[in-house]
Motif scaffolding. Sequence first.
Motif: not given
Length: 333
Positions: A219, A240, A242, A262, A264, A287
């Motif tokens: 992540t 995956t 972020t 994904n 951010t 995102q």
Amino acid sequence: MKKKILLTLTLALIFVCLFVVAVSATDEFQSIEFKVMLEGETEYTTVYTVSSTDYWNPGISMANKFYADVERTVEFDKSNIVKIDLRNTVVHSLDESKSPVKTKYITRLSGDGNNPYTKVTHFYMPAKVSAVPNDMFKNWTSLEFVDFAEATQIHDNAFVGCAFTEITIPAQITHFRNSVFKDCVNLQSATILGDGATFGSSIFEGCTSLTSVTLTNPTTISTSMFKNCSSMTSYTIPETVTKIGALAFVGTSITSIHFPANVTEIGYEMARGVTTLKTITFAENSQLTFIDHIAFYGSGLTGDIVIPEGVTEIDYNVFANTAITSVKLPSTL
């Protein structure tokens, strides 16, 4: 006979100088059994060490006993040990009548990064140990293989300076603390099979030969994760992910970065000074909301940059000292 006794004492001292072993303190400790292989030999030597409850508590090295009784009279050279096998290591304990009644297993190890085993090529961990501790294999410059047994974590600096060229970490290990593989200058390829593993900072920092890294559904790309991995020319950020941590790609030779949907947040100085970096792109359904300061400062970026809709903040000097010709800003800024 005297030579065999001396060898046993020598190996025992070597072992206890490196490892702290934790078991229950409720039973009197009698002996610990483990195996080592010596340089030039083809079979393991089984070694027994003996101590007492006076020098035995959870997490306290039984080295104290041997320091007092042995170290002054036994000289040793641990550099002739090439393999250490703790898979079936057992701790024997006594009841009040001094009769052996049970066998316990090692549950924790501790390494000494200042005293590496420079010729050990293979290390087999005990089955009941859940974590590779801080500095465990630091500067073990011949290490080629580790059997992780049931371990699920690798702690700070565990493999700093090791000389292996490739490593695969099994799926049950999903937690990595800081600087695990830092300065492994010969490491070319690393595969981490743990699904969704978490990472501390500087995991591969200074791995100057690293060209290939495979992570399984992470992540985050952590802070300084690939810092100064100068041979890395490309890296595909997993879908995956972020968050991209600060300084993650500083000192690499990557030429382009694609940020998947994904992501951010892009951390500060993420690719600062990476002159080989020419292009960055963003997924259509990005995102992304935040680009931190100096993220691409002094990089080799050229041409047009399109910041995706949804970004609300771009911090200072993000594109300073680059050769970009235009920037399209989002309405959400």
